[in-house]
Write a protein that holds these residues in place. Sequence first.
Motif, PDB file in Angstrom:
ATOM      1  N   HIS A   1       0.599  -0.746   0.212  1.00 30.06           N
ATOM      2  CA  HIS A   1       0.020  -0.047  -0.331  1.00 30.06           C
ATOM      3  C   HIS A   1       0.825   1.791  -0.210  1.00 30.06           C
ATOM      4  O   HIS A   1       0.714   2.292  -0.412  1.00 30.06           O
ATOM      5  N   ALA A   2       2.088   0.881   0.364  1.00 34.56           N
ATOM      6  CA  ALA A   2       3.045   2.700   1.059  1.00 34.56           C
ATOM      7  C   ALA A   2       3.519   2.448  -0.483  1.00 34.56           C
ATOM      8  O   ALA A   2       3.643   3.692  -1.110  1.00 34.56           O
ATOM      9  N   LEU A   3       4.035   1.857  -0.973  1.00 34.34           N
ATOM     10  CA  LEU A   3       4.781   1.178  -2.592  1.00 34.34           C
ATOM     11  C   LEU A   3       3.287   2.294  -3.686  1.00 34.34           C
ATOM     12  O   LEU A   3       4.095   2.880  -4.392  1.00 34.34           O
ATOM     13  N   ASN A   4       2.625   1.382  -3.389  1.00 30.82           N
ATOM     14  CA  ASN A   4       1.480   2.590  -4.690  1.00 30.82           C
ATOM     15  C   ASN A   4       1.276   3.699  -4.366  1.00 30.82           C
ATOM     16  O   ASN A   4       1.133   4.103  -5.515  1.00 30.82           O
ATOM     17  N   ALA A   5       1.429   4.306  -3.058  1.00 31.15           N
ATOM     18  CA  ALA A   5       0.558   4.870  -2.241  1.00 31.15           C
ATOM     19  C   ALA A   5       1.914   6.195  -3.157  1.00 31.15           C
ATOM     20  O   ALA A   5       2.157   7.190  -4.132  1.00 31.15           O
ATOM     21  N   PHE A   6       3.324   5.429  -3.241  1.00 35.68           N
ATOM     22  CA  PHE A   6       4.743   6.876  -4.002  1.00 35.68           C
ATOM     23  C   PHE A   6       4.187   6.499  -4.958  1.00 35.68           C
ATOM     24  O   PHE A   6       4.975   7.345  -5.622  1.00 35.68           O
ATOM     25  N   LEU A   7       3.775   5.408  -5.444  1.00 35.09           N
ATOM     26  CA  LEU A   7       4.251   5.436  -7.442  1.00 35.09           C
ATOM     27  C   LEU A   7       2.482   6.520  -8.047  1.00 35.09           C
ATOM     28  O   LEU A   7       2.694   7.008  -8.799  1.00 35.09           O
ATOM     29  N   GLY A   8       1.832   6.271  -6.828  1.00 30.70           N
ATOM     30  CA  GLY A   8       0.481   7.383  -7.460  1.00 30.70           C
ATOM     31  C   GLY A   8      -0.637   6.446  -7.287  1.00 30.70           C
ATOM     32  O   GLY A   8      -2.024   7.204  -8.180  1.00 30.70           O
ATOM     33  N   TYR A   9      -0.697   5.206  -6.898  1.00 28.18           N
ATOM     34  CA  TYR A   9      -1.583   4.685  -7.766  1.00 28.18           C
ATOM     35  C   TYR A   9      -3.207   4.891  -5.719  1.00 28.18           C
ATOM     36  O   TYR A   9      -2.845   5.525  -4.898  1.00 28.18           O
ATOM     37  N   GLU A  10      -4.507   5.566  -6.965  1.00 31.17           N
ATOM     38  CA  GLU A  10      -5.733   5.361  -6.080  1.00 31.17           C
ATOM     39  C   GLU A  10      -6.657   4.392  -6.319  1.00 31.17           C
ATOM     40  O   GLU A  10      -6.581   3.908  -7.022  1.00 31.17           O
ATOM     41  N   ARG A  11      -7.362   4.859  -5.037  1.00 33.55           N
ATOM     42  CA  ARG A  11      -8.936   3.105  -5.261  1.00 33.55           C
ATOM     43  C   ARG A  11      -9.197   3.427  -5.927  1.00 33.55           C
ATOM     44  O   ARG A  11      -9.628   5.099  -6.405  1.00 33.55           O
ATOM     45  N   ASP A  12      -9.770   2.200  -7.202  1.00 32.27           N
ATOM     46  CA  ASP A  12     -11.041   2.409  -7.861  1.00 32.27           C
ATOM     47  C   ASP A  12     -11.432   1.566  -7.638  1.00 32.27           C
ATOM     48  O   ASP A  12     -11.291  -0.019  -7.740  1.00 32.27           O
ATOM     49  N   GLU A  13     -12.839   1.650  -7.611  1.00 35.16           N
ATOM     50  CA  GLU A  13     -13.497   0.387  -7.401  1.00 35.16           C
ATOM     51  C   GLU A  13     -14.797   0.589  -8.571  1.00 35.16           C
ATOM     52  O   GLU A  13     -15.829  -0.432  -8.431  1.00 35.16           O
ATOM     53  N   SER A  14     -14.113   0.605  -9.838  1.00 33.86           N
ATOM     54  CA  SER A  14     -15.222   0.757 -11.115  1.00 33.86           C
ATOM     55  C   SER A  14     -15.167  -1.288 -11.020  1.00 33.86           C
ATOM     56  O   SER A  14     -14.258  -1.442 -10.681  1.00 33.86           O
ATOM     57  N   ALA A  15     -16.236  -1.763 -11.693  1.00 31.80           N
ATOM     58  CA  ALA A  15     -15.973  -2.531 -13.350  1.00 31.80           C
ATOM     59  C   ALA A  15     -14.483  -3.075 -13.357  1.00 31.80           C
ATOM     60  O   ALA A  15     -14.281  -4.081 -12.627  1.00 31.80           O
ATOM     61  N   ALA A  16     -14.351  -2.514 -14.201  1.00 30.66           N
ATOM     62  CA  ALA A  16     -12.815  -2.421 -14.675  1.00 30.66           C
ATOM     63  C   ALA A  16     -11.803  -3.186 -13.419  1.00 30.66           C
ATOM     64  O   ALA A  16     -11.462  -3.384 -13.963  1.00 30.66           O
ATOM     65  N   ALA A  17     -11.449  -2.144 -12.498  1.00 26.43           N
ATOM     66  CA  ALA A  17     -10.997  -2.960 -11.488  1.00 26.43           C
ATOM     67  C   ALA A  17     -11.150  -3.516 -11.099  1.00 26.43           C
ATOM     68  O   ALA A  17     -10.078  -4.117 -10.380  1.00 26.43           O
ATOM     69  N   ARG A  18     -12.365  -3.723 -10.575  1.00 30.15           N
ATOM     70  CA  ARG A  18     -12.957  -5.039  -9.868  1.00 30.15           C
ATOM     71  C   ARG A  18     -12.427  -6.190 -10.998  1.00 30.15           C
ATOM     72  O   ARG A  18     -12.501  -7.530  -9.894  1.00 30.15           O
ATOM     73  N   ALA A  19     -12.554  -6.427 -12.659  1.00 34.25           N
ATOM     74  CA  ALA A  19     -12.341  -7.450 -12.623  1.00 34.25           C
ATOM     75  C   ALA A  19     -11.325  -7.719 -12.623  1.00 34.25           C
ATOM     76  O   ALA A  19     -10.903  -9.148 -12.967  1.00 34.25           O
ATOM     77  N   PHE A  20      -9.916  -7.462 -11.289  1.00 31.31           N
ATOM     78  CA  PHE A  20      -8.413  -7.250 -10.699  1.00 31.31           C
ATOM     79  C   PHE A  20      -8.406  -8.419  -9.820  1.00 31.31           C
ATOM     80  O   PHE A  20      -7.070  -8.324  -9.600  1.00 31.31           O
ATOM     81  N   ALA A  21      -9.539  -8.074  -9.416  1.00 26.99           N
ATOM     82  CA  ALA A  21      -9.378  -8.617  -7.858  1.00 26.99           C
ATOM     83  C   ALA A  21      -9.189  -9.750  -8.001  1.00 26.99           C
ATOM     84  O   ALA A  21      -9.658 -10.837  -8.624  1.00 26.99           O
ATOM     85  N   ASP A  22      -8.575 -10.267  -6.382  1.00 32.38           N
ATOM     86  CA  ASP A  22      -8.027 -11.499  -6.472  1.00 32.38           C
ATOM     87  C   ASP A  22      -8.873 -12.187  -5.318  1.00 32.38           C
ATOM     88  O   ASP A  22      -8.613 -13.669  -4.268  1.00 32.38           O
ATOM     89  N   GLY A  23     -10.314 -11.778  -5.125  1.00 31.13           N
ATOM     90  CA  GLY A  23     -11.476 -12.393  -4.330  1.00 31.13           C
ATOM     91  C   GLY A  23     -11.340 -10.859  -3.041  1.00 31.13           C
ATOM     92  O   GLY A  23     -11.526  -9.700  -3.456  1.00 31.13           O
TER      93      GLY A  23
END
Length: 193
Positions: free
Chosen positions: A143-165
């Motif tokens: 989570h710290a690494l992703n924030a450093f990279l610039g990632y933001e929470r994304d609950e769209s259907a396109a993003a949830r398609a990548f969820a591992d559970g």
Amino acid sequence: MPPSFELTWETEDRSFAAIEPDAALVARSAEQLRDWYNAHDNASMMEGSGVMSCDDVIEFWRELRASGGRGFLGFVDGRLVGDADLRSIHDGAAEFALMIGPAAEKGRGFGRALASIIHVFAFRELALSRVFVPPRRDNHRVHALNAFLGYERDESAAARAFADGPDSETYSLAAETFRAKHRAAWREVEVRP
Ligand SMILES: CC(C)(COP(=O)(O)OP(=O)(O)OC[C@H]1O[C@@H](n2cnc3c(N)ncnc32)[C@H](O)[C@@H]1OP(=O)(O)O)[C@@H](O)C(=O)NCCC(=O)NCCS
């Protein structure tokens, strides 16, 4: 099959490289990768089985390549420390995964540097517009690494398609956000076939 690339980034004190391995380099690295993939700290955060064999490692890399994914071995000052890949590449998007293998090498900034290199490749060289990650809720380091990279929470259907559970949160990063936040990497990472 696209040509294999070698990505390098020389910083003030270290030399980072991400190398797209051919079958021979995968075979030479398989034992080391197997041990890292199976280590509890890594397997539990990567939805791994914890019981991979060298043949499983070789098959994973073969399948990644055959499905159009771009996998890299990560080196710091010439030493193999982990791997990273862009998978499910389609419609200008991909999923990103990264592992710094040995416990003693985590928390030293290597994940930040290797992830930056792969994102320069994704956005500058492949011209992807968005990259997704599905970290486990309890993976504090990533989570710290992703924030450093610039990632933001994304609950769209396109993003949830990548969820591992159900334990997996979903985040995404747009090309322009990464480029604005990581100007030095964008300028300095070198890419060679
Ligand atoms: C997640 C992982 C790739 C991060 O790489 P790393 O080299 O250990 O991380 P870095 O040293 O580059 O630090 C990245 C961030 O994590 C933070 N961090 C480091 N150790 C930490 C810890 N024990 N707890 C919480 N945050 C930590 C760093 O401070 C940094 O955040 P910052 O930019 O806000 O300072 C690595 O730990 C790993 O491979 N873990 C197991 C596999 C995995 O979880 N992969 C991701 C899912 S595919």
